[in-house]
Design a protein around this motif. Structure first.
Motif: not given
Length: 69
Positions: A7-23
């Protein structure tokens, strides 16, 4: 719990995607094309997410598609 982490990861989905794109955008095409670098890339993504979201524990990073243009 696993559900709380999910749930925590899904709530921050946009941040996780941004981090992956950054890497991914920090890598060269040659690096991304090298299949032997996939584990390194998985580890880097995992560490970056766990560093930003310490209450989330990732088991594994999977690539469902890997397309280079």
């Amino acid at each position: 719990t696993d559900e709380a982490s999910r749930a925590n990861l899904e709530a921050r989905d946009f941040l996780v995607k941004d981090m992956i794109i950054s890497v991914l955008s920090s890598k060269t095409t040659r690096f991304l094309s090298d299949i032997s670098q996939r584990d390194s890339l998985r580890n880097e993504i995992s560490h970056k997410i766990e560093g930003f979201l310490p209450d989330v524990k990732l088991n594994k990073v999977y690539f469902s598609k890997f397309i280079l243009q």
